[in-house]
Each structure stands twice: as C-alpha cells, then as structure tokens.
Design an enzyme around this catalytic site. Structure first.
Site, short mmCIF file in Angstrom:
data_model
loop_
_atom_site.label_atom_id
_atom_site.label_comp_id
_atom_site.label_asym_id
_atom_site.label_seq_id
_atom_site.Cartn_x
_atom_site.Cartn_y
_atom_site.Cartn_z
N ARG A 1 -81.80 -7.54 52.18
CA ARG A 1 -82.41 -8.94 51.50
C ARG A 1 -82.76 -8.23 50.02
O ARG A 1 -83.63 -7.27 49.95
CB ARG A 1 -83.85 -9.24 52.28
N ASP B 98 -78.56 -18.98 55.44
CA ASP B 98 -79.03 -20.00 54.31
C ASP B 98 -79.48 -19.31 53.31
O ASP B 98 -79.23 -19.74 51.99
CB ASP B 98 -80.12 -21.06 54.80
N THR C 215 -74.54 -16.17 60.96
CA THR C 215 -76.18 -16.34 61.22
C THR C 215 -76.16 -16.71 62.95
O THR C 215 -75.65 -17.61 63.29
CB THR C 215 -76.93 -17.14 60.44
N GLY D 240 -79.68 -11.45 57.42
CA GLY D 240 -79.60 -10.84 59.01
C GLY D 240 -78.06 -10.49 59.19
O GLY D 240 -77.45 -11.53 59.12
N ASP E 163 -78.27 -17.59 64.27
CA ASP E 163 -79.28 -18.88 64.53
C ASP E 163 -78.56 -20.35 64.54
O ASP E 163 -79.06 -21.56 65.05
CB ASP E 163 -80.35 -19.13 63.59
N ARG F 222 -86.51 -19.27 64.20
CA ARG F 222 -87.61 -19.69 63.29
C ARG F 222 -87.96 -21.34 63.09
O ARG F 222 -88.99 -21.88 63.36
CB ARG F 222 -87.84 -18.74 62.18
N ASP G 24 -77.74 -22.48 61.98
CA ASP G 24 -78.58 -23.38 61.32
C ASP G 24 -77.96 -23.65 59.86
O ASP G 24 -78.64 -23.82 58.90
CB ASP G 24 -80.09 -22.79 61.09
#
Length: 328
Positions: free
Chosen positions: A76, A107, A130, A15, A132, A176, A134
C-alpha cells in the site's frame, strides 16, 4: 492483430488475492506473443515511484499458475496518492518507455489508476483482483472463489467440534464493506445465521433465530459475521448474545488472513488467465481507463469509474432468502 503499443508493464497492488499470478502470467505471455516488450513492477505503485521495474520474458512466469500471493509483491503506497508521488511514477514510466499499464487489484488500486491515467494520459487497463468481490462490472473478482472455498473448509472443521460439544460458534470472515464472502459461505456451509455489512440485523433478531433453533433441538449453531457488520465483529456479537442466551457454550473464531492465502482454485486460475489475456488485447486495441471483467461467461469491458460504483447487486436476492429458509 498488429500491436499499436510497444511496451507494457503490469503491477499488483493492495491486498493480495489467489489467482493474481495466473493473471500476471497471462499478461506477460500474451504481450510477448504479440511482439510487445513486457515489464513487471515490483511492490505495486511503490515500485513505480522507486523505479523497481524489470523486463520480463515468457520464462519469468513459469511455474507460478498454482501459487497464491503475487510474484510481483504488493504494497500500500500513500505516496502515490500525492501529486508529487504520481509525478515521479510518471517520469519512471517515461524513463522505461512504457506506454501501457495493467493494474491488478481492488478499489484502492483502481482509484489510483483512474486518477493517474486521467492526469497523465497513461493507457491503463484494470484486472479486478480482490477476495471481497466488491467491484462492479464483473460477476466474480479474482480470488473470491478461492477465499470462499478456504472459509468453507474451515467451517466444516469447526462444525465437527461444534456438534460434539453443543457449541455456538461465531466465525468472522473478511468483508469490511462487502458481505459477499459471508453470504455465499453461509449457504455452502449450512450456517444458521449470517450478519452482513449491507443489512441491519439486530442482536435481538439473531437471538430470536437461535432460540428457535434450540427449541427444535439443534445440536449446534454456526453464525457467520462479516467483519464490517454494523453491530461489531464476531467478539462483540458473541458477547452480546451470551448475555441473554446461554443455551450453548459460545466460541469465536476469526479466520483473518487465512482467507487470502493458498493455491488458487481452478476457477480463479482460469479467470486470471482470461482476464490477463483480455487486458493486453484491450491495450493493443487502444482501450484505456477500462476494467476487464466476467459477465455471465463472457469477458467484457467496463469503465474503471463504473467498476468503482455501487456493487450491492452482488448480494443475490435468492441467496438472501435462502439463509432463512434453509437454516430452520
């Protein structure tokens, strides 16, 4: 500093995140400054497999610092997960005489880079890009700050109409597996409640909180729902709440990919520049299988393996407590 590496390629994968272009710019110009030949890989790992690799100079990255997205594009690539795909990618790196790779992503990007580097001995440095937040090893990932600002701006506008009509808004944000965006956005926007993937919050608990707010004459309520909450997304939660709590007119807003776009914040422009600069210097110093990240106000190296490990510490305890204290 004398380079011990001659050719470096950079790619963005997974992303997109605001600030990626700042990192690309820093990677290219830092490498050129040290006399290294620089290359850009188009469309992430897919570009490695199709040999969509092009030389880049200092002017290739002019006027991109303020742009969202990524000038290298991203995709992707399921083929890169296979042995055959990685073999093709490696042969294309050899064909272009590339001996260092900078990967910018999350990730999934790092998982691919770790396996690729271990299998073929490719020198790889990761930049955490990212929204997120994360990944371990960096207090903030590239794009996270901009995404939060985007969410807050949207919620501020929604708050205006919520107050005008005695409405209860459920706002779904990205996350997510990570509640980082949801948690910080809830504090900054004054939300009445936040639902996170990492925390089990029942609908009954949420209704109890909303009932208390209604009893103390709140004119509206905002509930932020991370998309990965265990009880479902914003529409699922709103439906369950509406069945037993009809004090407010209930509405749902899904912010979706709006959160990925837009011009990067000053924080993300500076972070991307620092990380890109550090990534090239790490390759020059002979480092590999490492991620450059922000710890405190210092750029530090963390193994890609550690970066992919548990990141639950990023839900700050004081912010968790404040969601209850400040929303009364």
């Amino acid at each position: 500093m004398k380079p011990n590496i001659k050719n470096i390629a950079v790619l963005t994968s997974g992303g997109d995140a605001p600030g990626m272009n700042a990192a690309i710019r820093a990677v290219i110009r830092t490498g050129i400054y040290h006399g290294i030949n620089m290359f850009g890989v188009m469309q992430g790992y897919q570009g490695l497999i199709t040999n969509n690799i092009k030389p880049m100079d200092a002017r290739s990255v002019s006027n991109i610092l303020h742009l969202g997205g990524t000038i290298l594009k991203t995709a992707r690539c399921l083929e890169f997960k296979t042995d055959e795909g990685q073999e093709i990618a490696y042969q294309n790196l050899k064909l272009n005489d590339i001996d260092g790779l900078v990967v910018i992503g999350g990730d999934g990007t790092f998982t691919g880079a770790k396996r690729f580097g271990e299998k073929y001995g490719v020198k790889v440095i990761g930049i955490p890009g990212t929204i997120d937040n994360d990944l371990g090893g960096s207090d903030f990932t590239l794009g996270y700050d901009t995404a939060i600002n985007t969410v807050i701006e949207a919620i501020d506008k929604i708050r205006d109409t919520a107050d005008a009509h005695d409405r209860l808004f459920f706002i779904e944000v990205m996350g997510r597996d990570s509640g980082c965006i949801a948690l910080r956005s809830s504090i900054a926007s004054g939300a009445e409640a936040v639902l996170l993937p990492e925390i089990e919050t029942s609908v009954d608990e949420l209704i109890e909180k909303l009932t208390l707010g209604a009893a103390t004459k709140k004119s509206s309520s905002i509930v932020i729902v991370a998309e990965g909450h265990k009880q479902g997304g914003a529409y699922d939660i709103a439906r369950k709440v509406k069945e037993t709590f009809d004090h407010y007119d209930t509405k749902v807003t899904i912010l979706g990919h709006l959160q990925r776009g837009g011009s990067p914040s000053s924080f993300d422009r500076i972070l991307g520049s620092r990380l890109g600069y550090a990534a090239v210097n790490a390759l020059i110093a002979g480092e590999s299988a490492q991620m450059v990240g922000l710890r405190g106000n210092d750029i530090k190296l963390t193994s890609i393996e550690e970066a992919l490990s548990d990141h639950s510490y990023k839900l700050e305890n004081d912010l968790m407590e404040m969601t209850d204290v400040l929303s009364i």
